[in-house]
Design an enzyme around this catalytic site. Structure first.
Site, PDB file in Angstrom:
ATOM      1  N   ASP A   1      -6.852   4.471  -4.783  1.00 51.16           N
ATOM      2  CA  ASP A   1      -7.420   4.122  -3.587  1.00 51.16           C
ATOM      3  C   ASP A   1      -8.222   5.814  -3.262  1.00 51.16           C
ATOM      4  OD1 ASP A   1      -7.916   2.342  -0.981  1.00 51.16           O
ATOM      5  OD2 ASP A   1      -7.258   4.155  -0.141  1.00 51.16           O
TER       6      ASP A   1
ATOM      7  N   LYS B   1       0.887  -1.176  -0.039  1.00 53.61           N
ATOM      8  CA  LYS B   1       0.162   0.013  -0.012  1.00 53.61           C
ATOM      9  C   LYS B   1       0.886   1.494  -0.055  1.00 53.61           C
ATOM     10  CE  LYS B   1      -4.534   1.237   0.324  1.00 53.61           C
ATOM     11  NZ  LYS B   1      -5.775   0.532  -0.274  1.00 53.61           N
TER      12      LYS B   1
HETATM   13  P1  NDP Z   1     -12.988   7.703  -3.094  1.00 52.33           P
HETATM   14  O1  NDP Z   1     -11.835   8.852  -2.830  1.00 52.33           O
HETATM   15  O2  NDP Z   1     -13.520   7.597  -4.409  1.00 52.33           O
HETATM   16  O3  NDP Z   1     -13.983   8.080  -2.111  1.00 52.33           O
HETATM   17  C1  NDP Z   1     -13.754   8.248  -0.809  1.00 52.33           C
HETATM   18  C2  NDP Z   1     -15.012   8.441  -0.019  1.00 52.33           C
HETATM   19  O4  NDP Z   1     -14.972   8.462   1.484  1.00 52.33           O
HETATM   20  C3  NDP Z   1     -15.528   9.853  -0.236  1.00 52.33           C
HETATM   21  O5  NDP Z   1     -16.859  10.197  -0.344  1.00 52.33           O
HETATM   22  C4  NDP Z   1     -14.977  10.779   1.021  1.00 52.33           C
HETATM   23  O6  NDP Z   1     -15.531  12.050   1.281  1.00 52.33           O
HETATM   24  C5  NDP Z   1     -14.990   9.703   2.046  1.00 52.33           C
HETATM   25  N1  NDP Z   1     -14.057   9.784   3.140  1.00 52.33           N
HETATM   26  C6  NDP Z   1     -12.688   9.798   2.987  1.00 52.33           C
HETATM   27  N2  NDP Z   1     -12.260  10.183   4.138  1.00 52.33           N
HETATM   28  C7  NDP Z   1     -13.074  10.160   5.243  1.00 52.33           C
HETATM   29  C8  NDP Z   1     -13.196  10.190   6.398  1.00 52.33           C
HETATM   30  N3  NDP Z   1     -12.185  10.528   7.340  1.00 52.33           N
HETATM   31  N4  NDP Z   1     -14.554  10.095   7.052  1.00 52.33           N
HETATM   32  C9  NDP Z   1     -15.609  10.116   6.399  1.00 52.33           C
HETATM   33  N5  NDP Z   1     -15.619   9.762   4.989  1.00 52.33           N
HETATM   34  C10 NDP Z   1     -14.426  10.001   4.406  1.00 52.33           C
HETATM   35  O7  NDP Z   1     -12.179   6.596  -2.482  1.00 52.33           O
HETATM   36  P2  NDP Z   1     -12.647   4.943  -2.606  1.00 52.33           P
HETATM   37  O8  NDP Z   1     -14.285   4.998  -3.017  1.00 52.33           O
HETATM   38  O9  NDP Z   1     -11.840   4.408  -3.842  1.00 52.33           O
HETATM   39  O10 NDP Z   1     -12.184   4.182  -1.430  1.00 52.33           O
HETATM   40  C11 NDP Z   1     -13.403   4.156  -0.325  1.00 52.33           C
HETATM   41  C12 NDP Z   1     -12.633   2.823   0.660  1.00 52.33           C
HETATM   42  O11 NDP Z   1     -12.796   1.765  -0.193  1.00 52.33           O
HETATM   43  C13 NDP Z   1     -11.435   3.004   0.973  1.00 52.33           C
HETATM   44  O12 NDP Z   1     -11.330   2.436   2.546  1.00 52.33           O
HETATM   45  C14 NDP Z   1     -10.472   2.329   0.354  1.00 52.33           C
HETATM   46  O13 NDP Z   1      -9.319   2.008   0.986  1.00 52.33           O
HETATM   47  C15 NDP Z   1     -11.373   1.240   0.324  1.00 52.33           C
HETATM   48  N6  NDP Z   1     -11.142   0.373  -1.171  1.00 52.33           N
HETATM   49  C16 NDP Z   1     -11.086   0.841  -2.208  1.00 52.33           C
HETATM   50  C17 NDP Z   1     -10.916   0.159  -3.589  1.00 52.33           C
HETATM   51  C18 NDP Z   1     -11.059   0.740  -4.940  1.00 52.33           C
HETATM   52  O14 NDP Z   1     -10.963  -0.092  -5.713  1.00 52.33           O
HETATM   53  N7  NDP Z   1     -10.937   2.056  -4.956  1.00 52.33           N
HETATM   54  C19 NDP Z   1     -10.514  -1.211  -3.539  1.00 52.33           C
HETATM   55  C20 NDP Z   1     -10.801  -1.742  -2.272  1.00 52.33           C
HETATM   56  C21 NDP Z   1     -10.950  -1.000  -0.840  1.00 52.33           C
HETATM   57  P3  NDP Z   1     -14.670  13.252   1.011  1.00 52.33           P
HETATM   58  O15 NDP Z   1     -15.019  13.795  -0.196  1.00 52.33           O
HETATM   59  O16 NDP Z   1     -15.326  14.392   2.048  1.00 52.33           O
HETATM   60  O17 NDP Z   1     -13.226  13.109   1.472  1.00 52.33           O
END
Ligand code: NDP
Length: 402
Positions: free
Chosen positions: A121, A81
């Site tokens: 991510d 990561k």
């Molecule tokens: P994105 O950046 O596309 O979206 C992240 C979302 O989570 C946004 O809505 C963001 O809101 C919110 N967020 C981020 N930080 C916080 C926080 N501290 N508290 C509350 N909300 C928060 O990321 P992904 O959708 O790609 O990833 C989401 C999760 O899924 C993560 O845990 C990631 O590790 C996991 N994941 C992702 C994969 C992928 O293929 N993309 C694969 C496997 C797991 P805001 O805009 O306000 O920051």
């Protein structure tokens, strides 16, 4: 103090300075990292996160989890990561490009198609992957599958974008099936509004469920009418093209309400998919969900439920899928992107959809095999941990003391 267990130590942690120039000609400095946790069963593989909350400690737990998740997919991928404490919010495209180029100018020497293959991510989507891949290609003069989540024009795979969210819903369906249920008519709470959340919402809707909530780090929206495909498309464009906030959903759609500073877990539902970030569903939230009759939770995010919350779900014996099993669809299709790049070919969408579904079915089967506690209860946390660990540990034992 006792030594840490040998299998909990990452193989390597690279920490580096990332210097870039903002639009006002200020020189800015961020910290970047790549944690290469374990390559016993394949090249290191795992996403890159750009968020102000990124620290070495966060990346170490994510790389550790990633190792067992990747093993669970059945594909030959080790775990890693990376990321930086850079906040892409409010930055111009040019600023993001300059940051990505500087980040890759150091990272390139530590990665490679057979060494370590990063992906996206939080804060790293198609735009950032494009900038980083472009810089890698420029520096090395090589066109190889060194990153996944690439654009379709330059080596990306169909359904990679959708795979994590869709996969988490396929896993949810598999769990519901063990209790003779499906998603039709079920009310779903989803947190987040990024890649994973919007695609989970899309698949729940396609399978006949009704999505009631989405969120971001500032609050959540509740739409009792249901977040339809048309509304999901609006959220996708709002978040990626306009870089907007979820609060504006409530201005766009009458009947929806915005709850600043709150998380969605108090709304009545049948199933829940935390898809934002780590530690966003705490013990009290888990108790609220169970108290309101929620029967299944599938983690789209990595470790969104804290330990207290996990205990609440286990005690209540509801269906609970940890992220390392439920959100493995994304890295699985990344693995398929690596195969397509190596073979210099691309599979059709229908083939990839089927492969994703088969992989999620396989993960459910493996986690069930090790997690069955009784005829009516499968402990998916235990099952996923054992199934993922066993494959990595067996390979490490075969290598001797290395
Ligand atoms: P994105 O950046 O596309 O979206 C992240 C979302 O989570 C946004 O809505 C963001 O809101 C919110 N967020 C981020 N930080 C916080 C926080 N501290 N508290 C509350 N909300 C928060 O990321 P992904 O959708 O790609 O990833 C989401 C999760 O899924 C993560 O845990 C990631 O590790 C996991 N994941 C992702 C994969 C992928 O293929 N993309 C694969 C496997 C797991 P805001 O805009 O306000 O920051």
């Amino acid at each position: 103090m006792a030594d840490p267990p040998p299998d909990a130590e990452p193989d390597r942690v690279v920490s580096f300075r990332v210097v870039w120039e903002d639009d006002n000609n200020n020189i800015r400095v961020q910290r970047g990292w790549r944690v290469q946790n374990n390559n016993a069963i394949g090249p290191y593989k795992g996403g890159i996160r750009f968020h102000p909350s990124v620290t070495e400690s966060v990346l170490k737990f994510l790389a550790f989890e990633q190792t067992f998740k990747n093993a669970l997919t059945g594909l030959p991928m080790g775990g890693g990561k990376g990321g930086a404490n850079f906040n892409p919010k409010g930055k111009s495209d040019n600023e993001v490009m300059r940051f990505c180029q500087s980040f890759m100018t150091e990272l390139f020497r530590h990665i490679g198609a057979d060494v370590d293959v990063p992906a996206g991510d939080i804060g790293v989507g198609g735009r950032e992957i494009g900038y980083m891949f472009g810089q890698y290609k420029r520096i090395t003069n090589q066109f190889t599958g060194v990153l996944t989540g690439k654009g379709l024009e330059y080596g990306g795979s169909l359904i990679r974008t959708e795979a994590t969210g869709y996969g988490a819903v396929y896993f949810l369906e598999n769990m519901l099936k063990t209790r003779g249920q499906d998603l039709a008519g079920k009310r779903a709470l989803i947190s987040g509004s990024g890649n994973v959340a919007t695609h989970a919402a899309e698949k729940v809707t396609q399978l006949g469920g009704k999505v009631l909530t989405l969120s971001d780090s500032e609050g959540f929206i509740h739409d009792p009418e249901g977040i339809t495909q048309e509304k999901i498309d609006w959220v996708k464009a709002h978040k990626t093209k306009r870089r907007g906030r979820i609060s504006e959903y409530a201005d766009e759609y009458t009947g929806a309400t915005y709850h600043a500073g709150k998380r969605p877990w108090g709304v009545e539902c049948d199933v829940a998919l935390p898809c934002a970030t780590q530690n966003e569903l705490l013990g009290e939230d888990a108790r609220a969900l169970v108290g309101n009759g929620c029967m299944a939770v599938s983690e789209g995010a990595n470790m969104p439920t804290d330990l207290d919350g996990v205990h609440v779900f286990k005690e209540a014996q509801i269906l609970f899928a940890p992220g390392k099993a439920a959100n493995a669809g994304g890295v699985a299709v990344s693995g398929l992107e690596m195969s397509q790049n190596s073979a210099r070919m691309s599979w059709k969408e229908a083939e990839l959809q089927q492969l994703l579904k088969d992989i999620m079915d396989g993960i459910h089967e493996r986690a069930s095999a090790y997690g069955r506690v009784s005829d009516s209860y499968i402990d998916y946390v235990k099952g996923a941990n054992i199934a993922g660990f066993k494959k990595v540990a067996d390979a490490m034992l075969a290598y001797g003391v290395v």
